[in-house]
Design an enzyme around this catalytic site. Structure first.
Site, PDB file in Angstrom:
ATOM      1  N   GLU A 271       3.225  -2.365 -43.152  1.00 40.46           N
ATOM      2  CA  GLU A 271       3.811  -1.504 -42.127  1.00 40.46           C
ATOM      3  C   GLU A 271       4.890  -0.590 -42.717  1.00 40.46           C
ATOM      4  O   GLU A 271       5.176   0.473 -42.172  1.00 40.46           O
ATOM      5  CB  GLU A 271       4.396  -2.394 -41.016  1.00 40.46           C
ATOM      6  N   HIS A 292     -11.798 -21.910 -54.216  1.00 41.75           N
ATOM      7  CA  HIS A 292     -13.185 -22.313 -53.943  1.00 41.75           C
ATOM      8  C   HIS A 292     -13.865 -21.349 -52.990  1.00 41.75           C
ATOM      9  O   HIS A 292     -14.860 -21.694 -52.362  1.00 41.75           O
ATOM     10  CB  HIS A 292     -13.209 -23.749 -53.405  1.00 41.75           C
ATOM     11  N   LYS A 403       0.649   1.061 -29.510  1.00 41.81           N
ATOM     12  CA  LYS A 403       1.430   0.535 -28.375  1.00 41.81           C
ATOM     13  C   LYS A 403       1.330   1.495 -27.196  1.00 41.81           C
ATOM     14  O   LYS A 403       1.168   1.080 -26.048  1.00 41.81           O
ATOM     15  CB  LYS A 403       2.902   0.371 -28.768  1.00 41.81           C
TER      16      LYS A 403
HETATM   17  O1  PA5 Z   1       8.190  -4.145 -37.636  1.00 40.93           O
HETATM   18  C1  PA5 Z   1       8.037  -3.599 -36.561  1.00 40.93           C
HETATM   19  O2  PA5 Z   1       8.751  -2.645 -36.212  1.00 40.93           O
HETATM   20  C2  PA5 Z   1       6.981  -4.084 -35.591  1.00 40.93           C
HETATM   21  O3  PA5 Z   1       6.135  -5.013 -36.167  1.00 40.93           O
HETATM   22  C3  PA5 Z   1       7.663  -4.707 -34.371  1.00 40.93           C
HETATM   23  O4  PA5 Z   1       8.431  -5.816 -34.796  1.00 40.93           O
HETATM   24  C4  PA5 Z   1       6.631  -5.160 -33.335  1.00 40.93           C
HETATM   25  O5  PA5 Z   1       5.826  -4.083 -32.954  1.00 40.93           O
HETATM   26  C5  PA5 Z   1       7.335  -5.730 -32.102  1.00 40.93           C
HETATM   27  O6  PA5 Z   1       8.214  -4.792 -31.574  1.00 40.93           O
HETATM   28  P1  PA5 Z   1       9.355  -5.242 -30.597  1.00 40.93           P
HETATM   29  O7  PA5 Z   1      10.271  -6.114 -31.325  1.00 40.93           O
HETATM   30  O8  PA5 Z   1       9.990  -3.964 -30.155  1.00 40.93           O
HETATM   31  O9  PA5 Z   1       8.694  -5.953 -29.445  1.00 40.93           O
END
Ligand code: PA5
Length: 430
Positions: A271, A292, A403
């Site tokens: 990410e 394995h 989202k």
């Molecule tokens: O790293 C990130 O920004 C994302 O993985 C968020 O943690 C994830 O989308 C969850 O978002 P939020 O904490 O706003 O619910």
């Protein structure tokens, strides 16, 4: 933590990094380090991650979980960065208190969890930085209804970890729920060493000061040269191998307790670095089990991968009983620890022998301090890689796209991303 990059060198592996290229890369690491330190000194968005060990209010976390001390279980509702860090610590460290992570909305899986957990003895931590994430809010609503059905006053059992605004903040205020803040300027996937990752750990009785001490050790080890800084060595070598064709990085921990760590790392790296058409793909595996299965491909398949071996140098051990069969005498009397270490070393050598680049990451043992050191180091490695790739490691537009499309599809607002779902090209074969 120590990192051995010998098997990533061109004299061992193809692709591999020539030593002169590593020296040239070290100049870029020095420049990146300067930029990172500047961002860190100014607590800039994202770079603030590296200040977390100094900024965490341990007393506030302990005080937040203390009222739930009589609970035997924890349900942690959150997703992505609001789940994986805490889940990594829970999986790594033993505790008498069980923590369940509802980080998916598969209906059967959620229902099965709620049926199997004794809700009368359970606390609930709802974690969302934005307070707007559909999966998290939905699971919260489902869990609180299940608690009501079980005659449990969920308002007495819930705390939230969230930002100053959003639906979750509104619900917390409406029901007067206790809350922990999320850190400013720290994206979700970098938030394990904050309230987001540490409250569950404190609830499970882990020594969160020791986790932060480990993180401080890793912070102290950062420096301008990759040859002096294990975290930067790891980030820089991943980048350099990716540039030479190893676009896949297999995470291969040789400890069951670190399997979730591979998941956390994969999210953190993917990410953060995967944008603008670049980024190395993390793949999760587990030693010795995947020797394995996947190992065949890693050794004999295309040379588009590097493998990261991760292991604790010490572990609790079990002796393999002596046997009546002469053919098995090599096992009897040795230990499972010796066996898994032999498998680790044999697999590492087998990949090097086939010219597959690999890196060894070792921690002292799987305990609070070492986990804190590992998590912080990998955050620093990822931030360094963001600088080398010249991408903004602290945004996640592709995740935000999904989202918005989801919310749009469910009628949660007008989002053009949702319109694109209707434009899917179909070619269905039945
Ligand atoms: O790293 C990130 O920004 C994302 O993985 C968020 O943690 C994830 O989308 C969850 O978002 P939020 O904490 O706003 O619910």
């Amino acid at each position: 933590m120590q990192v051995d990059i010998g098997n990533a060198l061109a004299e061992v592996a193809t692709p591999g990094i020539p030593r002169e290229a590593l020296d040239r890369l070290d100049d870029r690491v020095a420049a990146a380090h300067e930029r990172i330190e500047e961002g860190r000194a100014n607590d800039e968005h994202g770079y603030a991650t590296l200040n977390q060990p100094a900024n965490v209010d341990v007393d506030a976390i302990q005080a937040a979980v203390e009222p739930f001390a009589d609970c035997e279980n924890l349900i942690n509702v959150g997703i992505g960065g609001s789940a994986l860090g805490a889940a990594t610590i829970s999986a790594a460290l033993d505790s008498d208190v069980e923590a369940y992570y509802l980080d998916n909305v598969d209906p059967k899986w959620v229902a099965d969890h709620l049926e199997s957990i004794d809700l009368s003895k359970t606390a609930l931590n709802v974690v969302s930085k934005s307070g707007m994430t559909a999966e998290t809010l939905s699971n919260f609503l489902v869990v609180r209804e299940a608690m009501e059905d079980a005659d449990v006053d969920w308002t007495e059992r819930t705390w939230v970890t969230t930002g100053p605004e959003g639906n979750l903040r509104d619900l917390a205020e409406k029901h007067d729920l206790p809350s922990l803040p999320v850190p400013d300027g720290v994206p979700g996937r970098f938030s394990v060493l904050s309230t987001v990752g540490l409250a569950a750990a404190a609830f499970q009785g882990h020594d969160i000061e020791a986790i932060l001490d480990g993180a401080r050790d890793a912070a102290d080890a950062l420096g301008p040269s990759l040859f002096d800084s294990p975290a930067y060595a790891y980030g820089a070598v991943n980048y350099a191998l990716d540039q030479r064709g190893a676009g896949i990085n297999v995470q291969l921990p040789y400890a069951e307790s670190l399997e979730t760590y591979a998941e956390w790392y994969s999210q953190l790296w993917a990410e953060s670095v995967g944008k603008d058409g670049v980024g190395q793909t993390p793949v999760r595996a587990l030693g010795a089990t995947d020797q394995h299965s996947q190992l065949q491909l890693y050794r004999a398949g295309p040379h588009d991968k590097m493998v990261t071996f991760i292991r604790p140098q010490e572990r609790a051990d079990t002796t393999i009983p002596e046997t009546e069969l002469e053919g098995l005498s090599y096992l009897g009397g040795s230990t499972l620890g010796e066996l898994i270490d032999a498998e680790f070393e044999a697999t590492e050598a087998s990949l090097a022998n086939a010219g597959v680049p690999n890196v060894r990451v070792e921690i002292d043992r799987v305990d609070e301090r070492a986990i804190g050191e590992l998590l912080y180091s990998m955050e620093a490695a990822t931030i360094l890689a963001g600088e080398l790739y010249t991408v903004d490691a602290f945004v996640q537009p592709a995740v935000e796209w999904g989202k918005k499309a989801t919310r749009g599809l469910l009628g949660g607002g007008d989002f053009e991303e949702a319109d694109e779902v209707a434009e899917k090209t179909e070619l269905t074969i039945e």
